[in-house]
Structure formats: structure tokens, C-alpha cells
Design an enzyme around this catalytic site. Structure first.
Site, PDB file in Angstrom:
ATOM      1  N   SER A  81       0.780  12.894  60.868  1.00 50.50           N
ATOM      2  CA  SER A  81       1.150  13.274  62.117  1.00 50.50           C
ATOM      3  C   SER A  81       1.863  12.310  63.137  1.00 50.50           C
ATOM      4  CB  SER A  81      -0.065  13.856  62.943  1.00 50.50           C
ATOM      5  OG  SER A  81      -0.401  15.080  62.558  1.00 50.50           O
ATOM      6  N   LYS A  84       5.413  13.167  63.982  1.00 52.32           N
ATOM      7  CA  LYS A  84       5.477  13.892  65.083  1.00 52.32           C
ATOM      8  C   LYS A  84       6.559  13.590  66.236  1.00 52.32           C
ATOM      9  CE  LYS A  84       1.776  17.171  63.550  1.00 52.32           C
ATOM     10  NZ  LYS A  84       0.331  17.408  63.965  1.00 52.32           N
ATOM     11  N   TYR A 205       8.676  19.858  56.543  1.00 54.49           N
ATOM     12  CA  TYR A 205       7.439  19.168  57.378  1.00 54.49           C
ATOM     13  C   TYR A 205       6.524  18.216  56.309  1.00 54.49           C
ATOM     14  CZ  TYR A 205       3.039  19.048  59.617  1.00 54.49           C
ATOM     15  OH  TYR A 205       1.723  18.554  60.460  1.00 54.49           O
ATOM     16  N   TYR A 257      -4.745  14.334  69.743  1.00 60.61           N
ATOM     17  CA  TYR A 257      -5.402  15.738  69.468  1.00 60.61           C
ATOM     18  C   TYR A 257      -6.091  16.014  70.543  1.00 60.61           C
ATOM     19  CZ  TYR A 257      -4.249  13.912  65.026  1.00 60.61           C
ATOM     20  OH  TYR A 257      -3.639  13.547  63.770  1.00 60.61           O
ATOM     21  N   VAL A 275      -3.794  11.956  60.011  1.00 61.26           N
ATOM     22  CA  VAL A 275      -4.874  12.102  59.155  1.00 61.26           C
ATOM     23  C   VAL A 275      -5.005  10.913  58.120  1.00 61.26           C
ATOM     24  CG1 VAL A 275      -5.640  14.265  59.690  1.00 61.26           C
ATOM     25  CG2 VAL A 275      -4.003  13.901  57.999  1.00 61.26           C
TER      26      VAL A 275
HETATM   27  N1  GLN Z   1       0.366  16.781  57.271  1.00 61.86           N
HETATM   28  C1  GLN Z   1      -0.949  16.993  58.192  1.00 61.86           C
HETATM   29  C2  GLN Z   1      -1.193  18.533  58.408  1.00 61.86           C
HETATM   30  O1  GLN Z   1      -0.270  19.218  58.735  1.00 61.86           O
HETATM   31  C3  GLN Z   1      -0.901  16.129  59.491  1.00 61.86           C
HETATM   32  C4  GLN Z   1      -1.835  16.419  60.423  1.00 61.86           C
HETATM   33  C5  GLN Z   1      -2.320  15.171  61.032  1.00 61.86           C
HETATM   34  O2  GLN Z   1      -2.069  14.107  60.645  1.00 61.86           O
HETATM   35  N2  GLN Z   1      -2.914  15.347  62.011  1.00 61.86           N
HETATM   36  O3  GLN Z   1      -2.353  19.013  58.391  1.00 61.86           O
END
Ligand code: GLN
Length: 619
Positions: A81, A84, A205, A257, A275
Site C-alpha cells: 500500500s 498508493k 495494481y 487505514y 501489509v
Molecule cells: N496488495 C495489498 C492489497 O491490496 C495492499 C494492501 C496494503 O498494503 N494495505 O490487499
């Protein structure tokens, strides 16, 4: 002798082993938080479950491009993430703010990152949750087609300052199991946020989430965000400042988050976690932090990473809303030519004019980063006192100018022009970025004079004052040695004798008359034109006009310490040093008088130098 040697070596080794305080602090954090073993490695993407839970790296990049590293800062992990914010910034620059802001909201959702929910208008809440991020990848695909992922990979690399690879195993693993994200993708197509093939968008993505980075990369990427989009290590401007400030905004409200509110309340640094175990924190205008430790808490944030950020923020009081600034620090000196004039030696009648009008030329020397508050403070100082005819703003020590400060400065110039005050900028070149920042706001910058060197600006302003009050400057010729301050008090016979020892020489503009470090052979009395005295490193020590002597230091030292160059065509009387010394021996009274005059001239120069030093150090 030997013992002394080894003591010195020991001292040098101690010094080499000593760490800057910030590195010590990060090392202590690493040691303390290594003991923390709560949380669990993410395994909803099966391949992520293979990460070593004990890996722990902390890296901090400063805005001057220094990177501190402690622990496993070179261990690669997937960005997840943390991609992003960068893809959002890229979308803003690639498709334009209107388009991107029309598709994706900027409100915190309060939901977990993978929530299958859109806002009331059927758009993603923000670009930091999966729905918004997938929409961003869709926008990039719209602009770049099949080249979308490669475009993203290369851009992420420009933020990190190196080419980044992808972890094919993690990509394949997420692609095989990412049905939740597929659900979000179809929801987005249903609400026409995605108009493309959902599978192709998700592929972009999933791949962008699988880009491999290290804690060190994340720190540099964060520092690039903190530095308005310019990578402090490579110097490359990766995205526009607009995209960066908007990206930091959504990181502030939604980067962590459903823990984002608590985070910004407690830590106060825009951040983004992934994550994979990474956390990126970007404190604008200060630093970028990257941490890696794969054990996550229930929100999906790295447990140790959170602790590092909390410790850094509280130990150094870095909460971004807990700031103050003293605008007065930007003014390092504020004076007029009565306190410190140019280095041009003036003849008596010029001195008289300048002394009577010393308040007409004011010099404000500025330092550091010019901010909105600093320029406002300066403008109030100017308004509070009698208005001079010339104001010189010396910005040679100004490292940067905010856009707000440039705009305020430009507005100040317009105000000054309305009062017939000539504004002069010194210490800045027309090709510099600062000049362009100011130029953006001032329509006709041609009105504002500029000089790369402060002394030239002061000299020019002084000349204007002298002209205005009837003093001619360059055209004067001084043929009589009696007008030379160095020879004041000598009898007519003594002067005539001296004159007979010399030869009249002429020099072309730019010609070097005396060279530094060369044994002195002559003394010179300037009859017409202008010369300047320059140190080997280029610093201009003095500008001399008709009626003044140069090379006179040969009376005290055997070698010249500075160059003397003709500014305009020059005529000067050259007296060979041996003849001059013989004259001094044969006419001891005159000789003593000359040495006294020389002492007086040196004392005057010392007073000028001391005044200048005091101006700069006085608070
Ligand atoms: N690739 C992960 C997902 O879409 C990224 C999520 C994250 O890092 N919070 O679930």
C-alpha cells in the site's frame, strides 16, 4: 614521542567511532523495539507469510540527502500500500487534478483498507484505501495503456533514486488470491469509475503492490515527499509540488487505514503503511523515515514501525502542528551606507556627499529560507523608518524562497516603486530558481536592478547619490601628487622629487597591473580611471579611483597579497620600489610622514572592516 602518537591515533579512532546524535537515537530505538514481538506477519496473500518476522530496519533520509540506516535496511520487501500515495501523485500529474479529483474523493472512510464500499456518490472515499488506489491504477492505465505498470515502476524508482524490481512470486500469489480486490474492481466498473477491463487494471495494481523496496528506499521516497517532490539524493524533481501537497494531505487524513485519526493526533507526521511491513513517514520540510518490520497489528500497521515513529515524534517534538518560527531570524543585517559603505575608495568631495545622504541607501541582508512571515517582517521594518531612495536586498545567504515569500516580496517591490524607491536585489543571478520564483509575480522585473555581488550594488547606489548631488565620478584626473592621501604633508620639493622618480603608464580595461604572490617591485599612484583590488579567491577588496595609491603594502611586505586590475583605461605613475626606499632614506622626515599616512589608511580600513563584522554579528 611514541606514546603521544598512539594517544592521537586513539583520539582519531574515538572520533571516527562516534555517531551523530540522530543515528544514536535510531540505533537505540532499534535495540529497544527489537524486543517487541507482538503482531503477526500478513498471510492473506500467501507469499507474504514467508517473510522473516525478525527482520527490522530503520532508515531516515534528510533533505540535504543524507541517509541514516540501522539494522536490516537493505532487505527487500514488497511495497504494497505504500505505492498508493505515489501512484496518486503520479495520476494527478499525468491526468490533471480535475480528472483525478473528479473520480476519487479525499474523505477518510473510517473503514479498513480493503473495505468493499464506495461513498454516497459511488466513488472511492480516498486514494489510500484499495478502492481509491485501484481507481488510480485504472487512471494511469487509461493514460498509458499497456505501458501503465512500467510507467509506475519507473516513477517509483525515481522517488527511490534507483531502478526497482518486482517480486514475481508475491505478484502471482496476490493475483491468484485477490478476489476481494476483484470485487472492488467490479464495483468500480459498475459505478463507471473504471471504464476499462477490470482484470487489466487489477493486474497493474497487483504488480505495483509487488514492487520490491528496502527501508532505505522508503526513507528516500519519504524525503522526496517531504521535499516538495525533489528527490534530495538525486536532485531530480519527480512530481509537481501540487501533487505532493495533495498526496501528503490524504496521507494525513487516511494514510494509516482506520488508525489514521489516532495516528495524526498522536504522532502528527503524514505516513503510509503497507501489509508487507513497511511504514513511510514524511515530515514536510524536515525528513523522510522508512521502517521495515513485518509483524502487523490488527489495523495492518507494522508494530515496531509504529513504535519508531511515535518515539521519533515525541523525543524530538516533531508533531507537524506543534511548530513555531521567528520571522526576525531572516534579517542578518540592516544598515545604511553611513554604517558600512562600499569598498570603493571615495575622494573627499564624494565622501562629503555620501555622508550627508547616508540614509538614502539602505541594505538589508537576508539569510536562510525566506518565508511569508520573514518577508512580512522585513516589509514592516521598511515602512517604519524614513524611506531611502535605494533599498538593497542581499539574498546571497538565502537558501530558498517559499512561493508566498516571493509573492510578498514582489508586492513589496511594486509598493516601493510607487514611492520612487529603487529596489535592488544582490547576491542573485537572473538564471537562478529564486529569480524565477519572484519573476512569476512581477510582470516587469526589468525595473528591479540586480547585482550578483552586494558590494557592486552598494557602489552603484552610492554612485547614483553622488551623481544626483553633482559629483562627477570617473572623468576626473588627478595629476598632482599633493592630492594623494599617502603623501599628505610632504613639501612641494619632496613631491616633485618623487614625481621625477616615476614613469606614467597606461593600462587597458581588464589588464592586470599587479599580480598576487609576486615580489613587489613598484608603487602606483592612480591619475585617472578605476582599478580594483582582488584576492586570489575572487573577492573584491576595494575599488580605487584617481588620487589613490596601490601596491603601497609593499612598504610593509615583500610580496603582493592581491591582484590589481584595471576596470577602465587607467593612467598611473609607477615609482620603482628601490627608488622609493632610497628617497625615504634620504628624506627621513618625509619617509616618516608617509609611514604615518599609511598607518592612518590601514586604521581606516580596519574600522570599516570591524563595523561590517559588528553589523553581521549584532542581534
Ligand atoms: N496488495 C495489498 C492489497 O491490496 C495492499 C494492501 C496494503 O498494503 N494495505 O490487499
Amino acid at each position: 614521542m611514541n606514546t603521544l602518537r598512539s594517544a592521537e591515533v586513539q583520539k582519531a579512532n574515538d572520533w571516527a567511532a562516534s555517531k551523530p546524535p540522530l543515528l544514536r537515537f535510531l540505533t537505540a530505538c532499534h535495540a529497544d523495539f527489537s524486543a517487541e514481538t507482538s503482531g503477526a506477519v500478513a498471510d492473506y496473500i500467501p507469499e507474504l507469510g514467508k517473510a522473516d518476522p525478525d527482520h527490522f530496519g530503520i532508515s531516515l533520509a534528510t533533505l540535504d540527502g543524507h541517509v541514516y540506516e540501522v539494522g536490516d535496511t537493505r532487505v527487500p520487501f514488497t511495497i504494497q500500500s505504500i505505492s498508493k500515495p505515489f501512484v496518486f501523485a503520479l495520476a494527478l500529474d499525468t491526468l490533471g487534478a480535475t480528472r483525478v479529483e473528479g473520480e476519487i474523493g479525499v474523505e477518510p472512510s473510517g473503514d479498513p483498507f480493503n473495505s468493499i464500499r464506495l461513498n454516497a456518490d459511488n466513488h472511492p472515499f480516498n486514494p489510500m484505501v484499495n478502492a481509491g488506489a485501484i481507481a488510480c491504477s485504472g487512471l494511469i492505465r487509461e493514460a498509458k495503456g499497456d505501458g501503465a505498470f512500467e510507467y509506475i515502476r519507473q516513477s517509483l524508482g525515481r522517488f527511490a533514486g534507483r531502478d526497482l524490481d518486482i517480486d514475481e512470486a508475491v505478484y502471482a500469489s496476490e493475483s491468484a488470491t485477490g478476489d476481494r480486490n476483484r470485487a472492488i474492481g467490479y464495483l468500480l466498473r459498475n459505478s463507471t469509475v473504471i471504464r476499462d477491463d477490470v482484470g487489466a487494471v487489477l493486474d497493474v495494481y497487483f504488480r505495483q503492490c509487488s514492487v520490491l523496496v528496502t527501508a532505505r528506499d522508503i526513507a528516500i521516497m519519504a524525503a522526496t515527499l517531504a521535499n516538495r517532490g525533489t528527490n534530495p539524493v538525486t536532485g531530480e524533481q519527480v512530481t509537481t509540488p501540487y501533487a505532493i501537497s495533495r498526496t501528503l494531505s490524504v496521507m494525513t487524513s487516511s494514510g494509516m487505514y482506520d488508525y489514521a485519526g489516532e495516528w495524526i493526533y498522536r504522532v502528527g507526521i503524514p505516513a503510509k503503511s503497507g501489509v508487507g511491513g513497511g511504514i513511510l513517514a514524511a515530515l514536510p520540510a524536515r525528513l523522510g523515515l522508512g521502517s521495515y518490520s513485518p509483524r502487523l497489528d490488527r489495523h495492518g500497521n507494522s508494530v515496531r514501525g509504529i513504535k519508531v515513529c511515535e518515539a521519533l515524534s515525541s523525543h524530538y517534538d516533531l508533531h507537524m502542528l506543534n511548530r513555531s518560527d521567528d520571522a526576525r531570524n531572516s534579517v542578518i543585517a540592516d544598515y545604511n551606507i553611513g554604517k558600512s559603505s562600499s569598498r570603493r575608495s571615495r575622494r573627499p568631495h564624494e565622501q562629503k556627499i555620501l555622508a550627508a545622504h547616508h540614509e538614502d541607501v539602505r541594505i538589508v541582508e537576508l539569510v536562510g529560507t525566506l518565508t511569508f512571515s520573514a518577508v512580512d517582517y522585513v516589509s514592516r521594518q521598511l515602512a517604519a523608518q524614513p524611506r531611502p531612495h535605494f533599498i538593497i536586498f542581499d539574498v546571497r545567504r538565502v537558501a530558498a524562497m517559499t512561493r508566498a515569500s516571493a509573492r510578498l516580496l514582489a508586492e513589496g517591490f511594486q509598493e516601493l516603486a510607487a514611492f520612487n524607491v529603487t529596489a535592488i536585489l544582490s547576491g542573485i543571478k537572473r538564471s537562478s530558481p529564486q529569480w524565477q520564483t519572484i519573476g512569476e509575480w512581477v510582470e516587469d522585473l526589468a525595473n528591479v536592478r540586480n547585482f550578483p555581488v552586494l558590494d557592486d550594488a552598494i557602489e552603484w547606489a552610492e554612485d547614483q547619490i553622488v551623481y544626483r548631488h553633482g559629483g562627477a565620478i570617473d572623468s576626473v584626473e588627478v595629476t598632482e601628487l599633493s592630492e594623494q592621501p599617502l603623501l599628505a604633508g610632504l613639501s612641494a620639493e619632496e613631491l616633485a622629487l618623487l614625481a621625477s622618480l616615476g614613469t606614467i603608464r597606461t593600462y587597458q580595461p581588464g589588464e592586470r597591473i599587479i599580480a598576487a604572490a609576486v615580489p613587489a617591485v613598484s608603487l602606483f599612484f592612480l591619475r585617472s580611471g578605476v582599478v580594483h583590488v582582488r584576492l586570489p579567491d575572487g573577492i573584491r577588496l576595494a575599488t580605487l579611483t584617481a588620487g589613490m595609491a596601490f601596491g603601497e603594502m609593499a612598504l610593509l611586505e615583500t610580496h603582493h597579497s592581491a591582484d590589481v586590475l584595471a576596470d577602465k583605461s587607467v593612467t598611473a605613475l609607477e615609482v620603482p620600489l628601490p627608488d622609493f626606499l632610497r628617497f625615504r632614506e634620504e628624506h627621513p622626515r618625509a619617509g616618516e610622514r608617509i609611514m604615518r599616512n599609511l598607518a592612518q589608511l590601514l586604521a581606516d580600513r580596519l574600522i570599516v572592516a570591524n563595523t561590517k563584522m559588528n553589523l553581521l554579528t549584532a542581534t
